[in-house]
Motif scaffolding. Structure first.
Motif: not given
Length: 298
Positions: A238-242, A270-276, A279-283
């Motif tokens: 629960a501490s990670y990006s939803r 799905v991996f590619h989509s997370l670059f949108g 949270d990916q930028k923040i992480g």
């Protein structure tokens, strides 16, 4: 982190939308209490024992938490409420030290006819949690998890159990077969040979064996240590990006439906989509700058 958000033209006020929401349409959820139950329920207890963690405790002690239609309806309602609560990042389903769920309610099933069961789609709603809940669900299993109880645990994304837990699909002894996915999910977990033996004989297997065979991720010596470990894991998830957590659950579950080549292609998309995602930028920025990520869940 402010530099990351400004680079995406997103105001810091966005974080405000992540505060826990309330809705008169959702059952009241008791916050940060491992024992208090929602007044809305008769057969389950609902709580938030840790920050961002929701818990449903099956509560039919005289029936060893036997699964009935009213209990399943309450369970589905509670899970939908947690799914709709932005502050909740992971969910636990558990029972008592004596029984997770000792099976389906035989008194409810015994008088059924084929036409009634077929037309009413009997126990179809038992599988609702596998389609309507996108947040990870951990089953914490102590005592008996037989028949429908074993199937309910198998529907969850992760199983933790006590070493003495008692799993099994004994439906053959009643003249029927597993009806809520036991023959399918158990076979995928342990293979055809072991599943066939267990389902044809009605034999049970221990929590220690469940961990050894891959049904459970981990087993623990007693109920107390089981619940602590389950809560710790749920709190970590629960501490990670939803956004990332939901994506992880999605791609792992998809592996059960697709061959390896199609599954890898699906995972990559799905991996590619997370670059949108923000949270990916923040992480990644937090990692480079050796800071703790403060997730926007977007």
């Amino acid at each position: 982190m402010q530099r990351v958000v400004r680079s995406l033209s997103r105001p810091m006020a966005t974080a405000t939308r992540l505060q826990p929401a309330t809705s008169s349409t959702l059952p009241r959820i008791v916050r940060y209490s491992s024992t208090s139950a929602s007044d809305s329920y008769e057969f389950i207890k609902v709580s938030e024992p840790r920050a961002r963690v929701g818990q449903v405790t099956l509560n039919r002690p005289k029936a060893l938490n036997a699964l009935s239609t009213p209990l399943i309806k309450e369970l589905n309602t509670a899970l939908r409420a947690f799914q709709g609560t932005p502050s909740i990042g992971a969910i636990i389903i558990t029972g008592s030290a004596r029984a997770f769920a000792a099976g389906a309610d035989i008194k409810e099933m015994a008088p059924l006819t084929f036409s009634r069961a077929y037309l009413d789609s009997f126990i179809e709603n038992w599988s609702e949690l596998t389609t309507s809940v996108k947040k990870p669900i951990i089953a914490a299993v102590s005592g008996h998890a037989l028949g429908g109880g074993c199937e309910l645990a198998l529907m969850c994304d992760l199983i933790y159990c006590t070493t003495s837990a008692n799993f099994g699909q004994p439906e053959i002894k009643l003249g029927i077969i597993p009806g809520a996915g036991g023959s399918q999910r158990l076979t995928k977990a342990i293979g055809k040979a072991k599943a066939m033996e267990l389902i044809l004989t009605g034999k049970s297997f221990s929590g220690e064996e469940a961990e050894k065979w891959g049904v459970a991720a981990r087993s623990y010596p007693d109920h107390e240590s089981l619940m602590k470990a389950t809560l710790d894991t749920a709190e970590t998830i629960a501490s990670y990006s939803r956004v990332a957590v939901q994506a992880c659950k999605e791609v792992v579950n998809k592996s059960q439906d697709l061959g390896v080549r199609d599954g890898v292609d699906y995972e990559r998309r799905v991996f590619h989509s997370l670059f949108g995602s923000i949270d990916q930028k923040i992480g990644m920025t937090a990692f480079v700058e050796k800071k703790k990520a403060e997730w926007f869940h977007e």
